[in-house]
Design a protein around this motif. Sequence first.
Motif, short mmCIF file in Angstrom:
data_model
loop_
_atom_site.label_atom_id
_atom_site.label_comp_id
_atom_site.label_asym_id
_atom_site.label_seq_id
_atom_site.Cartn_x
_atom_site.Cartn_y
_atom_site.Cartn_z
N MET A 64 -5.20 0.63 12.67
CA MET A 64 -4.79 -0.65 12.10
C MET A 64 -3.28 -0.65 11.91
SD MET A 64 -7.75 -1.20 9.20
CE MET A 64 -7.24 0.24 8.27
N PHE A 67 0.91 -3.66 7.42
CA PHE A 67 1.52 -4.95 7.12
C PHE A 67 2.93 -4.74 6.61
CE2 PHE A 67 -3.02 -5.99 6.37
CZ PHE A 67 -3.13 -6.96 7.34
N LEU A 80 -5.53 -9.24 2.69
CA LEU A 80 -5.42 -9.06 4.14
C LEU A 80 -5.83 -7.66 4.56
CD1 LEU A 80 -2.17 -10.96 5.16
CD2 LEU A 80 -4.51 -11.46 5.82
N ARG A 81 -5.51 -6.65 3.75
CA ARG A 81 -5.92 -5.28 4.05
C ARG A 81 -7.45 -5.17 4.10
NH1 ARG A 81 -1.77 -1.43 3.71
NH2 ARG A 81 -0.06 -2.14 2.42
N GLU A 83 -9.58 -7.57 4.69
CA GLU A 83 -10.03 -8.29 5.88
C GLU A 83 -9.80 -7.46 7.14
OE1 GLU A 83 -8.59 -12.26 8.19
OE2 GLU A 83 -8.87 -12.46 6.01
N GLN A 84 -8.66 -6.78 7.20
CA GLN A 84 -8.35 -5.93 8.35
C GLN A 84 -9.33 -4.76 8.44
OE1 GLN A 84 -4.68 -3.63 8.22
NE2 GLN A 84 -4.23 -4.22 10.34
N GLU A 85 -9.68 -4.17 7.30
CA GLU A 85 -10.62 -3.05 7.28
C GLU A 85 -12.02 -3.50 7.71
OE1 GLU A 85 -10.17 -1.53 3.33
OE2 GLU A 85 -8.20 -0.64 3.79
N LYS A 87 -12.65 -6.01 9.72
CA LYS A 87 -12.57 -6.27 11.16
C LYS A 87 -12.63 -4.96 11.94
CE LYS A 87 -9.75 -8.51 14.67
NZ LYS A 87 -8.49 -9.17 15.00
N ALA A 88 -11.93 -3.93 11.45
CA ALA A 88 -11.95 -2.62 12.11
C ALA A 88 -13.36 -2.04 12.11
CB ALA A 88 -10.98 -1.66 11.42
N ARG A 112 -4.30 4.09 9.92
CA ARG A 112 -3.32 3.02 9.73
C ARG A 112 -1.96 3.54 10.20
NH1 ARG A 112 -3.71 -1.44 6.88
NH2 ARG A 112 -5.47 -0.72 5.66
#
Length: 173
Positions: A64, A67, A80-81, A83-85, A87-88, A112
């Motif tokens: 990832m 940001f 956002l973190r 959400e990113q996790e 998605k990953a 990350r």
Amino acid sequence: MRVMVAIDGSDESLYALKWALDLLLVGPKDNADDVATSTGTATLEAPHAGSHENVSMVTLIHVMQPFQNYVLPAAGSAELRKEQEEKAAAILARALEICKDKMIKAETLILRGDPKDRICEATEQRHVDLLVVGSRGLGMVKRAFLGSVSSYCAHHAKCPVVIVKPPKESGKQ
């Protein structure tokens, strides 16, 4: 043999995973001419190809991008973190399903940082014998500005690297 496959959720990375599982781990099939010849490269023979008993486990790695904290307030950054996790995790769940369908054991690794650096570091730390990455087919200009993870890994990883190009689409000019 320890194999690591870089997964970013793109069609190209998932194709590279399928390619690795089909050709390196399971071995070429009689009806797999489309996979074997679509890369446009010479046939790659892994040690003891055709027997996945020599592959202890496939590691699926996803990196990832961090940001830039100065862009968002702390509350927005945390959201956002998360959400990113999520998605990953979804990307790797899809890749794990592909491995499960091929009856190959796989583990996942989410890191990350800069994908180029983190993938190379992970191959060294985990004593990987082969790194498989997909090629997005960036043109020379985009590659010069954006850089190429696959190209960087090919030059900096401490293990052999296979860059898998997706098949050319028929009818495209």
